[in-house]
Design a protein around this motif. Structure first.
Motif, PDB file in Angstrom:
ATOM      1  N   LYS A  81      -5.389  -0.040   9.009  1.00  0.00           N
ATOM      2  CA  LYS A  81      -4.616  -0.184   7.776  1.00  0.00           C
ATOM      3  C   LYS A  81      -4.628  -1.621   7.285  1.00  0.00           C
ATOM      4  O   LYS A  81      -4.688  -1.885   6.072  1.00  0.00           O
ATOM      5  CB  LYS A  81      -3.187   0.292   7.991  1.00  0.00           C
ATOM      6  N   GLN A  82      -4.569  -2.587   8.216  1.00  0.00           N
ATOM      7  CA  GLN A  82      -4.624  -3.991   7.832  1.00  0.00           C
ATOM      8  C   GLN A  82      -5.910  -4.311   7.070  1.00  0.00           C
ATOM      9  O   GLN A  82      -5.904  -5.058   6.091  1.00  0.00           O
ATOM     10  CB  GLN A  82      -4.571  -4.888   9.087  1.00  0.00           C
ATOM     11  N   ILE A  83      -6.999  -3.747   7.538  1.00  0.00           N
ATOM     12  CA  ILE A  83      -8.308  -4.099   6.991  1.00  0.00           C
ATOM     13  C   ILE A  83      -8.678  -3.248   5.783  1.00  0.00           C
ATOM     14  O   ILE A  83      -9.189  -3.760   4.780  1.00  0.00           O
ATOM     15  CB  ILE A  83      -9.401  -3.942   8.073  1.00  0.00           C
ATOM     16  N   PHE A  84      -8.397  -1.948   5.856  1.00  0.00           N
ATOM     17  CA  PHE A  84      -8.910  -1.024   4.841  1.00  0.00           C
ATOM     18  C   PHE A  84      -7.853  -0.434   3.924  1.00  0.00           C
ATOM     19  O   PHE A  84      -8.189   0.233   2.934  1.00  0.00           O
ATOM     20  CB  PHE A  84      -9.665   0.129   5.523  1.00  0.00           C
ATOM     21  N   GLY A  85      -6.577  -0.654   4.217  1.00  0.00           N
ATOM     22  CA  GLY A  85      -5.538   0.004   3.444  1.00  0.00           C
ATOM     23  C   GLY A  85      -5.544   1.491   3.763  1.00  0.00           C
ATOM     24  O   GLY A  85      -6.010   1.910   4.817  1.00  0.00           O
ATOM     25  N   SER A  86      -5.033   2.303   2.863  1.00  0.00           N
ATOM     26  CA  SER A  86      -5.065   3.754   3.085  1.00  0.00           C
ATOM     27  C   SER A  86      -6.477   4.271   2.848  1.00  0.00           C
ATOM     28  O   SER A  86      -7.233   3.710   2.044  1.00  0.00           O
ATOM     29  CB  SER A  86      -4.078   4.466   2.164  1.00  0.00           C
ATOM     30  N   GLY A 128     -14.801  -9.727   9.220  1.00  0.00           N
ATOM     31  CA  GLY A 128     -15.942 -10.448   8.678  1.00  0.00           C
ATOM     32  C   GLY A 128     -16.977  -9.533   8.057  1.00  0.00           C
ATOM     33  O   GLY A 128     -17.464  -9.780   6.943  1.00  0.00           O
ATOM     34  N   LEU A 129     -17.305  -8.472   8.758  1.00  0.00           N
ATOM     35  CA  LEU A 129     -18.302  -7.530   8.248  1.00  0.00           C
ATOM     36  C   LEU A 129     -17.793  -6.839   6.991  1.00  0.00           C
ATOM     37  O   LEU A 129     -18.543  -6.664   6.018  1.00  0.00           O
ATOM     38  CB  LEU A 129     -18.627  -6.496   9.336  1.00  0.00           C
ATOM     39  N   SER A 130     -16.520  -6.461   6.984  1.00  0.00           N
ATOM     40  CA  SER A 130     -15.936  -5.779   5.829  1.00  0.00           C
ATOM     41  C   SER A 130     -15.943  -6.675   4.595  1.00  0.00           C
ATOM     42  O   SER A 130     -16.304  -6.248   3.499  1.00  0.00           O
ATOM     43  CB  SER A 130     -14.503  -5.336   6.133  1.00  0.00           C
ATOM     44  N   GLU A 131     -15.540  -7.936   4.763  1.00  0.00           N
ATOM     45  CA  GLU A 131     -15.515  -8.856   3.623  1.00  0.00           C
ATOM     46  C   GLU A 131     -16.929  -9.106   3.094  1.00  0.00           C
ATOM     47  O   GLU A 131     -17.151  -9.146   1.877  1.00  0.00           O
ATOM     48  CB  GLU A 131     -14.864 -10.179   4.033  1.00  0.00           C
ATOM     49  N   MET A 132     -17.885  -9.255   3.991  1.00  0.00           N
ATOM     50  CA  MET A 132     -19.265  -9.463   3.573  1.00  0.00           C
ATOM     51  C   MET A 132     -19.773  -8.287   2.751  1.00  0.00           C
ATOM     52  O   MET A 132     -20.397  -8.456   1.690  1.00  0.00           O
ATOM     53  CB  MET A 132     -20.139  -9.687   4.813  1.00  0.00           C
TER      54      MET A 132
END
Length: 236
Positions: A81-86, A128-132
């Protein structure tokens, strides 16, 4: 069709697009009026990539429970949830965290493979991978007629996934143990499901790069380098 009708349709589509971009709560059927065929395809690819990343997060935490336990208040679901939300939301939470010293993108990936880093390596790697990957989609999860993507950014992000995978499989601590555990091999073959997951992600990004390049009639500058030269590529 007359020039007048053609111009009217184009102006109407643009107006709808500008309106719905500012009104994310509009019904889906209304928002779809501002989409081209490529936009629908892009939506699907972006959504699938998010789902693959969520699955990757779960799998890495299952293989690396010690990383999750570095933050006693964290669970796999809370990290996701922190990284992707719902899961179904098109709103993306910012990926800047104090526990990663405020770094994100490629810098967070590099942090996850830094032997001196004492924090949650899985969290750093996924952030890191998600932001990239988000940067390759202009930090969007839904696309409309006026939106445009960079085919080179998409291509470079696919290569960066491959570079990430190489580091994941090869970076080890002073005792020879993987910094982040992934595939598990044994006499019966073991679990190589990480390979399949990463392959899907690379295919998504490469396909989107080709689609955008075809749409814009621009070419992709391809890179060639050996494993020893694996350096993360910039996302334009």
């Amino acid at each position: 069709m007359s020039l007048y009708k053609t111009c009217f349709k184009a102006c109407f589509a643009i107006a709808v697009c500008m309106f719905v971009v500012g009104c994310g709560s509009m019904p889906k059927t209304v928002r779809n009026l501002g989409k081209s065929d490529v936009d629908f395809v892009t939506d699907v690819h972006a959504r699938q990539l998010k789902l693959q990343m969520i699955e990757l997060t779960r799998k890495l935490y299952v293989r690396n429970p010690i990383q999750l336990h570095k933050n006693p208040a964290a669970t796999i679901d809370s990290r996701i949830k922190q990284i992707f939300g719902s899961e179904n939301s098109i709103e993306l939470p910012p990926l800047i965290f104090d526990e990663l010293n405020g770094v994100t993108g490629i810098d967070a990936i590099l942090l996850s493979f830094d032997e001196t880093f004492q924090g949650d390596r899985v969290f750093a790697a996924i952030v890191g991978l998600s932001e990239m990957l988000r940067r390759s989609y202009n930090h969007q999860q839904e696309f409309f007629i006026l939106d445009s993507l960079d085919e080179q950014a998409l291509y470079n992000s696919a290569r960066n996934i491959e570079i990430f995978v190489w580091r994941l499989y090869h970076r080890r601590d002073q005792y020879g143990n993987p910094l982040i555990y992934s595939n598990e091999t044994n006499d019966n073959g073991g679990d190589i499901s990480f390979d399949r997951l990463f392959t899907k992600m690379v295919m998504i990004q490469d396909m989107m790069a080709l689609i955008v390049a075809d749409k814009t009639n621009r070419s992709i500058t391809k890179v060639a380098h050996g494993v020893a030269q694996f350096v993360f590529l910039p996302i334009p």
